[in-house]
Write a protein that holds these residues in place. Sequence first.
Motif, short mmCIF file in Angstrom:
data_model
loop_
_atom_site.label_atom_id
_atom_site.label_comp_id
_atom_site.label_asym_id
_atom_site.label_seq_id
_atom_site.Cartn_x
_atom_site.Cartn_y
_atom_site.Cartn_z
N ARG A 15 0.85 -1.21 0.00
CA ARG A 15 0.00 0.00 0.00
C ARG A 15 0.88 1.25 0.00
O ARG A 15 1.97 1.25 0.56
CB ARG A 15 -0.89 0.04 1.24
N ALA A 16 0.34 2.31 -0.59
CA ALA A 16 1.08 3.56 -0.66
C ALA A 16 0.39 4.61 0.20
O ALA A 16 -0.82 4.73 0.18
CB ALA A 16 1.14 4.05 -2.10
N VAL A 17 1.19 5.34 0.98
CA VAL A 17 0.65 6.42 1.80
C VAL A 17 1.14 7.75 1.23
O VAL A 17 2.35 7.96 1.08
CB VAL A 17 1.10 6.28 3.27
N GLY A 18 0.21 8.61 0.89
CA GLY A 18 0.56 9.94 0.39
C GLY A 18 0.73 10.89 1.56
O GLY A 18 -0.17 11.01 2.39
N ILE A 19 1.89 11.53 1.66
CA ILE A 19 2.16 12.42 2.81
C ILE A 19 2.19 13.85 2.31
O ILE A 19 3.10 14.25 1.57
CB ILE A 19 3.51 12.06 3.46
N ILE B 289 -4.71 8.22 -5.70
CA ILE B 289 -3.63 7.33 -6.09
C ILE B 289 -2.95 6.69 -4.87
O ILE B 289 -2.02 5.90 -5.01
CB ILE B 289 -2.59 8.01 -7.02
N PHE B 290 -3.43 7.04 -3.66
CA PHE B 290 -2.85 6.46 -2.44
C PHE B 290 -3.87 5.59 -1.72
O PHE B 290 -5.07 5.72 -1.94
CB PHE B 290 -2.36 7.57 -1.51
N ASP B 291 -3.38 4.75 -0.83
CA ASP B 291 -4.27 3.88 -0.05
C ASP B 291 -4.63 4.52 1.28
O ASP B 291 -5.59 4.12 1.93
CB ASP B 291 -3.60 2.53 0.18
N LEU C 59 -12.97 6.42 1.83
CA LEU C 59 -12.97 5.52 2.99
C LEU C 59 -11.56 5.16 3.46
O LEU C 59 -11.31 4.06 3.96
CB LEU C 59 -13.79 4.26 2.70
N LYS C 60 -10.62 6.10 3.26
CA LYS C 60 -9.23 5.83 3.61
C LYS C 60 -8.87 6.45 4.96
O LYS C 60 -9.52 7.40 5.41
CB LYS C 60 -8.31 6.41 2.53
N ALA C 61 -7.80 5.94 5.53
CA ALA C 61 -7.31 6.50 6.79
C ALA C 61 -6.66 7.85 6.52
O ALA C 61 -6.02 8.04 5.49
CB ALA C 61 -6.30 5.55 7.41
#
Length: 696
Positions: free
Chosen positions: A553-557, A613-615, A646-648
């Motif tokens: 999974r990818a996290v966008g910061i 584009i992120f999880d 519905l993402k964190a």
Amino acid sequence: MAKSPRTKSDRTQPSGGETHQTAAGLDTAVLTTNHGVPISDNQNSLKSGTRGPTLLEDFVLREKIFHFDHERIPERIVHARGSGAHGVFEATDDISDLSMAAVFTKGEKTEVFVRFSTVAGGAGSVDTPRDVRGFAVKFYTREGNWDLVGNNIPVFFIQDALKFPDLVHAVKMEADRGYPQAGSAHDTFWDWASLMPETTHMLMWAMSDRALPRSFRTMEGFGVHTFKLVNAKGEASFVKFHWKPRLGLQSTIWDEALKLQAADNDFQRRDLFEAIDTGNFPQWDLGIQVFDQAFADAQPYDVLDATKLVPEENVPVRLIGTLTLNRNVDNFFAETEQVAFLPSNVPPGIDFSNDPLLQGRLFSYLDTQNSRLGTTNFHQIPINAPRCPFANFQRDGKMQTMVPRGRANYEPNSLAAHGEVGGPRESPVTGFVTVDAATGDDESGEKLRVRSETFADHYSQARLFYLSQTQSEQAHIASSFVFELSKVGLLDQVPPRMVANLRNVDEDLARRVADGLGIPLPKKAPAAKEPVDMPLSDALSIHKNMKETLEGRAVGILIADGTDAAELDAVVAAIKKAKGKAVIVAPKVGGAKLSDGSVRKADGQLAGSPSQIFDAVAIVLSQEGCAALIKEAAAVQFAMDAFGHLKAIGHSDAAKPLLDKAGIEPDEGVTDLGKSFMTAASRRFYDREPMLRTLA
Ligand code: HDD
């Protein structure tokens, strides 16, 4: 992370014959024509005088343009858009009692090539439409190629191959107007599907989030048909093949899939390529469901009917090997475009059943390669050539690249007696033998153009699928039917006809779809066979088969000037530790000036890196940064879409005003940047959805 190996020695070459290409000639210092003549000037055509007409004798120009004019080949009639990768399959269990195929010998490693695809769109269409995904695997076994040409859905739209051209014509862009591209939400598809009750089970899957996989790495694969395994004694069993992704199942939701098409129409292709390129090799386990004729006879459906599955709760999936994709292609055209899969490619130990859909496929794929690749010698193209030796007396034809020696081009021959090469001979011991009808297939010998009565139940498994879903998944299915049927513009008779069919699946579903469309509930369509209730199956739900993990999974910061450097470093480190991918997004790609004065380069510019584009996303802002971003529509949308999909969302205290502006009402998926964010980022928050949008 290790880079994927890309050495020259790894390059695909047929073992049967050498190609004359040396890595497409790039090792040669001097630019030449295709016939080897050195070229002195690759910038200017040959003219009569400096400003005069170009001369016909310019063979450099003519050859270059001639070749360019013919660079494209016909795209696949279906599954035109695809992405391929090389890998290895390792057999991990001994099933010699079931199959003599060498590919299943415990410990055996077999080279593979896999191509994933969408079905309806053209080669240049997008990656994330609502569509079935192809999952085609070519195993280069030491006994010849085995092609398991499956999908990410275990059943199919039709029961008989004779209907395939109708299905494809109906779903692809409409004949007169040339649209829509890559989608089933249009008149002709639903006109046809609503007239074909046998499509109902597959429609349930196609309207579910199975048709919106997050990535190829997080979807299952299925051989679909019932095949046969044959052991050394010639004993056959029925088998269904499954691919189980090591990362578990994940899908997007519809709004996200739509926005992904705009954000990155190569989303899944890029994900696959980058995962392999960074050494995060995608893996699936191969599973088999094995059963015998007695089991088949006892089921309320026919195992030869490709619109039916065998519930995993009835026949558990036994894992027998692992597929690892570990090498990207060197050249998209030469490999991914030219690969030709043939369901008729099976080694000894695997055989076909009488499934009438499979039987038709055995012809179609061989046939299509001739028009696509232009020659019956397509098996000589390196990506298609077996890795084991292959030899026979088939000769000549277009693009023949092999140079057989001697006079032996017929069999039998006695040339060896004369000291000449006689060529290969058949091998009754190791050769492929079609298993006889010992498994009880009904082969009476009469010629009948009929559909077996045992194929008549079109609704029981559609009901099984629908009722086995979570509430949220059921709402997605009902809403997809509403969305798709709402796009049927011209044919008023179609939505009621479809809803009339759905009443046989589940009355509540039919009512929800009718309500969503704003039409009266139509009379129930008569069923060819009344459906029965089957025990529910958790294996059919995505939500029940997700894996809470950051791996894959990818996290966008999201950062901006003033972001606290220590807080940012801690988030990045925690994501990496959990095997996730940390992607820094800032208003400017050059970076943001952090609290300690350092500049942190961004991986993506905010305007081009929306949260779909992120999880999961982390919003790491200072008061100063937040004050600036609150005025940026892209930043507000970043937070709003992450929440809506519905993402964190993990955030610094100072980022709170941005969340408020995005209308986010904190729930368990909205956290600080500590440990709870890492847990939240490993999943989605489906409970949030009813508060956000009206689903059918
Ligand atoms: Fe098919 C391509 C999967 C039914 C005729 N099919 C194709 C591909 C996949 C499938 C994954 C892409 C292969 C690649 O990447 O090159 N098809 C399926 C599955 C089916 C199915 C799982 C049902 C269980 N197909 C089916 C039928 C027919 C075809 C019944 C014709 C009678 N399919 C084709 C084709 C294609 C193809 C036209 C297009 C390009 C190609 O074969 O090589 O021949």
